[in-house]
Design a protein around this motif. Structure first.
Motif, short mmCIF file in Angstrom:
data_model
loop_
_atom_site.label_atom_id
_atom_site.label_comp_id
_atom_site.label_asym_id
_atom_site.label_seq_id
_atom_site.Cartn_x
_atom_site.Cartn_y
_atom_site.Cartn_z
N UNK A 187 0.80 -1.22 0.00
CA UNK A 187 0.00 0.00 0.00
C UNK A 187 0.84 1.28 0.00
N UNK A 188 1.97 1.33 0.75
CA UNK A 188 2.80 2.55 0.70
C UNK A 188 3.45 2.80 -0.67
N UNK A 189 3.43 1.79 -1.53
CA UNK A 189 4.03 1.92 -2.86
C UNK A 189 3.00 2.15 -3.95
N UNK A 190 1.73 2.06 -3.59
CA UNK A 190 0.65 2.21 -4.56
C UNK A 190 0.12 3.63 -4.55
N UNK A 230 -0.52 18.53 -22.66
CA UNK A 230 -0.78 19.81 -22.00
C UNK A 230 -1.78 19.72 -20.86
N UNK A 231 -2.13 18.51 -20.45
CA UNK A 231 -3.06 18.36 -19.35
C UNK A 231 -2.35 18.27 -18.01
N UNK A 232 -3.13 18.21 -16.96
CA UNK A 232 -2.57 18.08 -15.62
C UNK A 232 -2.59 16.63 -15.18
N UNK A 233 -1.54 16.21 -14.47
CA UNK A 233 -1.46 14.86 -13.92
C UNK A 233 -1.01 14.96 -12.48
N UNK A 234 -1.78 14.43 -11.58
CA UNK A 234 -1.45 14.41 -10.16
C UNK A 234 -1.32 12.98 -9.67
N UNK A 235 -0.37 12.76 -8.77
CA UNK A 235 -0.17 11.47 -8.14
C UNK A 235 -0.47 11.62 -6.66
N UNK A 236 -1.40 10.82 -6.16
CA UNK A 236 -1.76 10.87 -4.74
C UNK A 236 -1.17 9.65 -4.05
N UNK A 237 -0.28 9.88 -3.08
CA UNK A 237 0.38 8.75 -2.41
C UNK A 237 -0.48 8.17 -1.30
N UNK A 238 0.05 7.17 -0.62
CA UNK A 238 -0.71 6.45 0.41
C UNK A 238 -1.05 7.31 1.61
N UNK A 239 -0.35 8.42 1.80
CA UNK A 239 -0.63 9.33 2.91
C UNK A 239 -1.60 10.42 2.52
N UNK A 240 -2.06 10.38 1.27
CA UNK A 240 -3.00 11.38 0.80
C UNK A 240 -2.36 12.64 0.27
N UNK A 261 7.74 12.37 -10.47
CA UNK A 261 7.38 13.32 -9.43
C UNK A 261 8.62 13.59 -8.60
N UNK A 262 8.61 14.63 -7.82
CA UNK A 262 9.75 14.91 -6.96
C UNK A 262 9.88 13.81 -5.93
N UNK A 263 11.08 13.26 -5.81
CA UNK A 263 11.31 12.16 -4.87
C UNK A 263 10.89 12.58 -3.46
N UNK A 264 10.25 11.68 -2.75
CA UNK A 264 9.74 11.98 -1.42
C UNK A 264 9.84 10.75 -0.55
N UNK A 265 9.99 10.96 0.74
CA UNK A 265 10.08 9.83 1.68
C UNK A 265 8.77 9.07 1.74
N UNK A 266 7.67 9.69 1.27
CA UNK A 266 6.38 9.01 1.28
C UNK A 266 6.20 8.11 0.06
N UNK A 267 7.14 8.16 -0.87
CA UNK A 267 7.07 7.34 -2.07
C UNK A 267 8.08 6.20 -1.97
N UNK A 268 7.63 5.06 -1.53
CA UNK A 268 8.52 3.91 -1.33
C UNK A 268 8.43 2.97 -2.54
N UNK A 269 9.56 2.64 -3.16
CA UNK A 269 9.53 1.75 -4.33
C UNK A 269 8.98 0.37 -3.98
N UNK A 270 8.22 -0.17 -4.90
CA UNK A 270 7.74 -1.54 -4.76
C UNK A 270 8.84 -2.50 -5.20
#
Length: 481
Positions: A187-190, A230-240, A261-270
């Motif tokens: 889940x933290x990787x999805x 030219x559209x917008x794309x957002x990625x929502x991590x497991x912490x919202x 996306x900018x690397x973040x501690x909330x984005x854990x590789x699967x």
């Protein structure tokens, strides 16, 4: 993202053109594959309803990206390049040591007079000091050169996948393998993907997973295709937390896209696994955001392996996949999410479902879902992260893929000039019945069979012409897509 499924198993999303390009082992079971219900079809999994909006059932003809069901005739698919004008059946998707410069000069021979010294003699420490200075200068220069090289690269394109940024070891021990353990690990990787669609921000919702520590995310091409330019794309991590994403590259042929996306501690590789070791009946777990419901987990089994499937409404939006079939519940919005084994490793990317949707019925899960094998995902991601584009193999021939196809082999419609197929002696009306000794039942299975190989590989085709069987070798060319 929804497709009408041609006879035989189908189901990946937007991809390449119908042609003899690609590679796939034949059907795992002998004999003619079972034909689905006349109204069955494959639907893409991305949900093109506004995020959070109520989703009312609507006629298939009125849903974005859906083509109205209809009888499909015999068609041929180009294998050499995409052919937007090529008529085809409608389908519905959902990566030395140093070499010495020379020998050291020989010293004076024994008995020779000592060389005459002229001028002031240098202190003993001089040469070591000079050598040390040269070493420092070399190191500094090398570092500066590397920095300049890296700064000249496209910041979104790296030098490909690296073991230092990805995970492959099974995160779950054999003694603790359960759906709950897999859920806790994955889940933290999805992530959930919210992409612009038809001019509406967040009009398409899909899923994805974190590929590496550099902030790269894998999803389906059909989830972000409309917003790629030219559209917008957002990625929502497991912490919202919402992260703005850009497209590094995508492949319509394999229905895959790499986001950054900018690397973040909330984005854990699967952890990345393998689909080749899967067995029919083995438990698997699907992750994603079906119908906009983020962080959803469903479980099931591997229903079939090496399943040739295709989806797409045009030659520009068709894809062919050597799929892992599963009965784990996946629905629109699950597109791009990971399919995971009980060791906690990603073995595929959920891409499409088959439905029996009749009139006024909305596509939904009936226990027949399809995932892109992780090996293809890694290959395509490596190409995109190394060069910014993905390539697929072609031979330069078109084949029949419509409802009236034979199921005894892939019938060649046309062989194009100056192509590998022509060089190998293939002709129109030849029947390809095997690739590298693995059975080919129809045009779709030939295309998929070719596309599971890589450009530059040489394959052996078994061909029937005038009732006589022969074997020819064809070296695969490539196209971008």
């Amino acid at each position: 993202m929804n497709d009408q499924e041609p006879p035989g198993p189908t189901g990946a999303d937007h991809g390449a053109d119908h042609g003899a390009d690609g590679a796939l082992p034949p059907y795992p079971q002998p004999g003619r594959p079972a034909e689905p219900h006349a109204e069955s079809r494959v639907d893409p999994l991305a949900d093109t309803q506004p995020y959070g909006a109520a989703q009312e059932p609507a006629p298939a003809s009125e849903q974005p990206g859906h083509a109205a069901p209809g009888a499909a005739g015999q068609h041929s698919a180009p294998a050499w390049t995409g052919d937007p004008g090529h008529e085809r059946e409608a389908t519905r998707p959902l990566p030395f040591g140093p070499v010495p410069f020379g020998a050291a000069p020989a010293g004076p021979a024994a008995g020779d007079p000592a060389p005459v010294q002229h001028g002031r003699r240098l202190p003993a420490w001089t040469w070591p000091a000079v050598a040390a200075l040269a070493l420092v200068v070399g190191l500094v220069g090398g570092a500066m050169g590397a920095a300049l090289y890296e700064s000249s690269e496209d910041p979104a394109v790296s030098r490909g996948l690296s073991p230092s940024t990805t995970r492959t070891a099974p995160p779950i021990s054999a003694s603790n393998q359960s759906v709950s353990a897999v859920a806790e690990e994955l889940l933290p990787s999805t992530v959930q993907i919210l992409a612009g669609f038809d001019g509406s921000d967040g009009g398409a919702t899909g899923s994805g997973f974190v590929l590496d520590t550099e902030g790269h995310v894998i999803t389906n091409n059909h989830v972000v295709a409309d917003a790629a330019d030219d559209g917008t794309i957002d990625v929502v991590d497991s912490e919202g937390t919402t992260h703005t994403a850009t497209v590094v590259g995508r492949s319509s042929v394999y229905d895959l896209a790499v986001l950054k996306v900018e690397a973040s501690s909330s984005l854990r590789p699967a952890s990345l696994g393998s689909s080749t070791g899967l067995r029919v009946g083995e438990p698997v777990v699907a992750f994603g955001a079906p119908l906009g419901l983020s962080q959803t987990v469903t479980s099931g089994i591997v229903s079939a392996l090496n399943r040739p499937v295709t989806t797409g409404e045009t030659d520009d939006t068709s894809s062919f996949i050597n799929a892992v079939q599963t009965d784990a519940a996946i629905n629109p919005g699950n597109s791009g999410g990971p399919l995971v084994n009980l060791a906690g490793q990603v073995v595929g990317v959920n891409s499409a479902i088959a439905t029996t949707g009749g009139f006024m019925q909305e596509a939904g899960n009936i226990g027949v879902g399809f995932a892109i094998p992780i090996e293809q995902v890694e290959t395509t991601a490596q190409q995109i992260l190394s060069t910014g584009e993905a390539r697929y193999p072609v031979i330069g021939a078109t084949v029949q893929t419509g409802e009236s196809r034979e199921f005894q082999g892939a019938r060649i419609d046309e062989v194009r000039d100056d192509t590998p197929a022509q060089d190998a002696g293939l002709r129109s009306d030849d029947l390809v019945v095997a690739v590298n000794g693995q059975r080919v039942t129809d045009g779709i299975s030939l295309i998929v069979s070719i596309r599971t190989h890589q450009p530059g590989e040489t394959l052996e085709f078994t061909v029937v012409r005038g009732g006589k069987e022969s074997k020819v070798k064809i070296t695969l060319d490539s196209e971008v897509g």
